[in-house]
Design a protein around this motif. Structure first.
Motif, short mmCIF file in Angstrom:
data_model
loop_
_atom_site.label_atom_id
_atom_site.label_comp_id
_atom_site.label_asym_id
_atom_site.label_seq_id
_atom_site.Cartn_x
_atom_site.Cartn_y
_atom_site.Cartn_z
N LEU A 19 -15.48 0.24 -12.62
CA LEU A 19 -15.20 1.61 -12.19
C LEU A 19 -14.02 2.20 -13.00
O LEU A 19 -14.01 3.39 -13.29
N LYS A 72 0.83 -1.20 0.00
CA LYS A 72 0.00 0.00 0.00
C LYS A 72 0.87 1.26 0.00
O LYS A 72 0.59 2.22 -0.71
N SER A 111 -21.25 7.83 -3.07
CA SER A 111 -22.04 7.83 -4.30
C SER A 111 -21.57 6.65 -5.16
O SER A 111 -20.39 6.32 -5.18
N PHE A 112 -22.51 6.03 -5.85
CA PHE A 112 -22.13 4.95 -6.76
C PHE A 112 -21.89 5.57 -8.14
O PHE A 112 -22.77 6.16 -8.75
N ILE A 113 -20.67 5.44 -8.60
CA ILE A 113 -20.28 6.10 -9.86
C ILE A 113 -20.54 5.19 -11.06
O ILE A 113 -20.17 4.01 -11.05
N TYR A 138 -6.98 6.31 1.91
CA TYR A 138 -5.53 6.34 2.08
C TYR A 138 -4.88 7.31 1.10
O TYR A 138 -4.08 8.15 1.47
N ILE A 140 -14.71 9.77 -3.41
CA ILE A 140 -16.07 9.24 -3.61
C ILE A 140 -16.04 7.72 -3.55
O ILE A 140 -15.27 7.08 -4.29
N ASP A 141 -16.87 7.15 -2.72
CA ASP A 141 -16.94 5.70 -2.62
C ASP A 141 -18.40 5.28 -2.50
O ASP A 141 -19.22 5.99 -1.91
N CYS A 201 -12.20 -0.91 -8.86
CA CYS A 201 -12.70 -2.27 -9.11
C CYS A 201 -13.50 -2.39 -10.40
O CYS A 201 -14.34 -1.54 -10.69
N LEU A 226 -7.32 4.61 -7.19
CA LEU A 226 -6.36 3.55 -6.90
C LEU A 226 -7.14 2.28 -6.60
O LEU A 226 -7.96 2.26 -5.68
N SER A 255 -12.59 5.69 -3.41
CA SER A 255 -11.53 6.12 -2.49
C SER A 255 -11.39 5.22 -1.27
O SER A 255 -10.43 5.33 -0.52
N GLY A 256 -12.35 4.32 -1.04
CA GLY A 256 -12.27 3.40 0.10
C GLY A 256 -12.17 4.17 1.40
O GLY A 256 -12.94 5.08 1.68
N ASN A 295 -14.14 -5.42 -0.11
CA ASN A 295 -13.32 -5.63 -1.29
C ASN A 295 -11.92 -6.04 -0.86
O ASN A 295 -11.70 -6.72 0.10
C1 LIG Z 1 -10.30 -2.06 -4.04
S1 LIG Z 1 -11.08 -0.78 -3.19
C2 LIG Z 1 -9.85 0.49 -3.26
C3 LIG Z 1 -10.01 1.51 -2.18
C4 LIG Z 1 -8.95 2.60 -2.15
N1 LIG Z 1 -8.90 3.36 -3.37
C5 LIG Z 1 -7.62 2.04 -1.82
O1 LIG Z 1 -6.75 1.97 -2.68
O2 LIG Z 1 -7.43 1.63 -0.67
C6 LIG Z 1 -12.26 -0.23 -4.36
C7 LIG Z 1 -13.24 0.74 -3.78
O3 LIG Z 1 -14.07 1.22 -4.82
C8 LIG Z 1 -15.39 1.31 -4.34
N2 LIG Z 1 -16.25 1.20 -5.53
C9 LIG Z 1 -16.38 0.15 -6.36
N3 LIG Z 1 -17.21 0.45 -7.36
C10 LIG Z 1 -17.61 1.72 -7.17
C11 LIG Z 1 -18.47 2.59 -7.87
N4 LIG Z 1 -19.07 2.22 -9.00
N5 LIG Z 1 -18.64 3.84 -7.39
C12 LIG Z 1 -18.02 4.24 -6.26
N6 LIG Z 1 -17.20 3.46 -5.56
C13 LIG Z 1 -17.00 2.22 -6.00
C14 LIG Z 1 -15.53 0.20 -3.34
O4 LIG Z 1 -16.51 0.45 -2.37
C15 LIG Z 1 -14.14 0.15 -2.72
O5 LIG Z 1 -14.04 0.90 -1.57
#
Ligand SMILES: C[S@@+](CC[C@H](N)C(=O)[O-])C[C@H]1O[C@@H](n2cnc3c(N)ncnc32)[C@H](O)[C@@H]1O
Length: 554
Positions: free
Chosen positions: A393, A158, A364-366, A190, A206-207, A390, A387, A186-187, A308
């Motif tokens: 996204l 990380k 928000s769900f993007i 970090y 945004i997550d 998933c 970063l 953004s989870g 995740n």
């Molecule tokens: C693998 S985690 C990465 C988190 C963070 N960026 C990190 O590196 O620690 C992916 C994050 O994307 C969010 N996520 C997945 N699809 C998304 C969407 N369509 N809109 C917003 N957030 C989303 C998940 O909830 C998760 O927190």
């Protein structure tokens, strides 16, 4: 804004297309290997269907390469001229890899070489990070501390990701004079908090997960408290602190190195994973370091729900301090008067920087059609980053980038490719999704290209881990593949909705594994005699090498 070095030029479309065609030629034959699942290894006769070589031949060709990557690199460099890819037909210059009639693999060395040549790094279509950073920075000084090393508190992976990505994002932001950054997915924040605290950028994270947003808010609140704590310790000599921290970091580094080494040797990480920061730190009780440490520990013992991919992580305070907050240890040599003047100035700078840091976590769900103006009221010229974005996204981030004039740049690292929606995957034919995760480009759409779920799962594996033998053990894969045959033959089941899960490490023997797995799958294990279970084991044991060899394909 002007840079002295021109930004690297991307290759023209026909060149990219030629390279893509070469890659597709290789993948057309190789995808069946990538898509084979080891669970079905025996039930679907994977080896006989796909490989026309003995397992010993494959192991002899690939094992040394896996053990000594350097050797493989050397062989690769020697063989690379074969490719002549820049000018010509790319991997078609390799000896025949697959049999024309049976499509089975006939030359494993050529296969490995071609796979390597087809990797993103070796296709010659990318600009290196160093080249990009040099072009972005031009003759400008780097805004942040080159002298700050990756921190030892954070999970190494990380830490590496956040630091490397932040550096690039900050350089792009500086180049274009941008202050606002939008971190998608953004989870727990970090990257976002690092960008805001260390680089003074205004970040919207945004997550889609509310609990992540809450976690990020809480974490950020505590980090800000650290800032305050740091400022109120005005009697503490900043240089003294730097020296202590430097010593502390050195000790941590040595201890962490020891732990990491032991980890690799024992391949049992459970104990270390549970360690708190104090397990790594020397005793500075009563000092400001101790206060900070206690607060850092509180920060990291918060039981955030992991969703995740999750990481054991922690930031050390030193990594959040702006570069000008910590003086290199050598400055201790300056006189007391000079030092106190310097400290005053430094404290002022720290205070200014900390107050300008803004990080706002949002839920928000993007999607590709998300209207950022509805989510961010003060949207301005910004960079969009992500970063470990998933599945869909990552492609949707690119789609938003192309459709919104405010977004001046994008910096996204995708992950979880198994979650990508694929337009040409047969299972989804009835789906009416408009914007598929894959493919995105017109060329692959015309080709109706499909990678397949298992191949995308394989793409999620960390090659370095597999190379070091840190992937799943051959025996665990073998147990699962034999179990599949028992389930199929004895219980007449071909598709299970339940998963066996990670029970291999808890089992004392194959017998124990089968019994526990059957229970977990809801199958009556009492009707299966021990002798029958062991007969299956004996039947497949001589073919375990095939599985071992096949697993080397990664
Ligand atoms: C693998 S985690 C990465 C988190 C963070 N960026 C990190 O590196 O620690 C992916 C994050 O994307 C969010 N996520 C997945 N699809 C998304 C969407 N369509 N809109 C917003 N957030 C989303 C998940 O909830 C998760 O927190």
């Amino acid at each position: 804004m002007a840079a002295f070095y021109p930004l690297p030029v991307t290759q023209d479309l026909p060149t990219l297309r030629t390279k893509l065609q070469g890659l597709l030629r290789f993948l057309r034959d190789a995808l069946s290997i990538s898509n084979a699942h080891t669970v079905d290894f025996y039930t679907e006769s994977v080896w006989e269907r796909l490989v026309d070589l003995s397992p010993e031949t494959v192991l002899a060709a690939l094992k040394p390469a896996a053990r000594a990557e350097a050797e493989a690199e050397a062989r690769f460099s020697e063989a690379r001229p074969l490719l002549g890819a820049e000018a010509g037909s790319g991997i078609t210059d390799f000896p025949r890899i697959f049999c024309e009639t049976s499509q089975r693999l006939v030359d494993v060395e050529a296969f490995a070489l071609a796979a390597k040549c087809c990797s993103v790094q070796n296709l010659g279509i990318c600009t290196s990070l160093e080249q990009l950073l040099a072009a972005l920075r031009g003759n400008k000084k780097q805004r942040t501390g080159e002298n700050l090393k990756p921190n030892e508190f954070m999970n190494m992976k990380k830490s590496h990701e956040v630091q490397a990505m932040s550096e690039l994002i900050c350089s792009i932001a500086d180049y274009y004079g941008i202050k606002q950054v939008i971190d998608l997915g953004s989870g727990k924040g970090y990257l976002s908090s690092f960008l805001s605290l260390k680089y003074g950028l205004n970040v919207y994270g945004i997550d889609s997960s509310n609990s992540n947003t809450h976690g990020a808010k809480e974490r950020n609140r505590k980090l800000k408290k650290h800032w305050k704590l740091y400022h109120t310790q005005s009697r503490v000599d900043v240089n003294g602190m730097a020296l202590k921290m430097a010593k502390e970091k050195k000790v941590q580094h040595e201890m962490k190195y020891k732990v990491d080494t032991e980890k690799v040797c024992n391949s049992s990480s459970t104990k270390q994973e549970k360690m708190t920061n104090s397990d790594f730190l020397p005793d500075y009780s009563g000092s400001v370091i101790s206060d900070i440490r206690i607060q850092m520990e509180n920060l990291h013992t918060q039981p955030y729900e992991e969703e995740n991919l999750c990481f054991v992580d922690a930031f050390s305070l030193i990594d959040f301090l702006p570069v000008d907050a910590i003086e290199p240890v050598s400055s201790l040599q300056i006189s007391n008067r000079e030092m106190s003047e310097a400290n005053k100035g430094r404290r002022k700078m720290v205070s200014q920087t900390s107050e300008s840091n803004i990080y706002s976590p949002l839920t928000s769900f993007i999607t590709a059609d998300s209207e950022l103006h509805d989510i961010i009221k003060d949207l301005e010229d910004c960079l969009m980053v992500g970063l470990h974005t998933c599945g869909d996204l990552a492609p949707n981030t690119l789609r938003i980038f192309t459709s919104k004039p405010e977004i001046k740049g994008v910096c996204s690292v995708g992950c979880c490719y198994h979650l990508l929606s694929e337009e040409f995957e047969k299972e989804h034919k009835e789906c009416t999704e408009e914007k598929w995760g894959f493919p995105m480009c017109q060329y692959l759409k015309e080709e109706q290209w499909c990678c397949g779920h298992n191949a995308r799962m394989s793409a999620c594996l960390a090659l370095e881990r597999v190379t070091l033998g840190q992937g799943l053990s051959t025996e665990s894969l073998f147990y699962r593949a034999v179990l599949q045959d028992i389930i199929k033959e004895y219980y007449g089941i071909t598709k299970c909705s339940q998963h066996v899960g990670k029970i291999y490490s808890k089992c004392s023997s194959f017998l124990d594994y089968v019994r526990r797995s059957l229970k977990k799958l809801g199958l009556d294990e009492t009707k299966l005699p021990e002798t029958t279970i062991m007969d299956y084991y004996e039947k497949y044991k001589p073919r375990m090498k095939e599985l071992e060899a096949f697993n080397m394909r990664h």
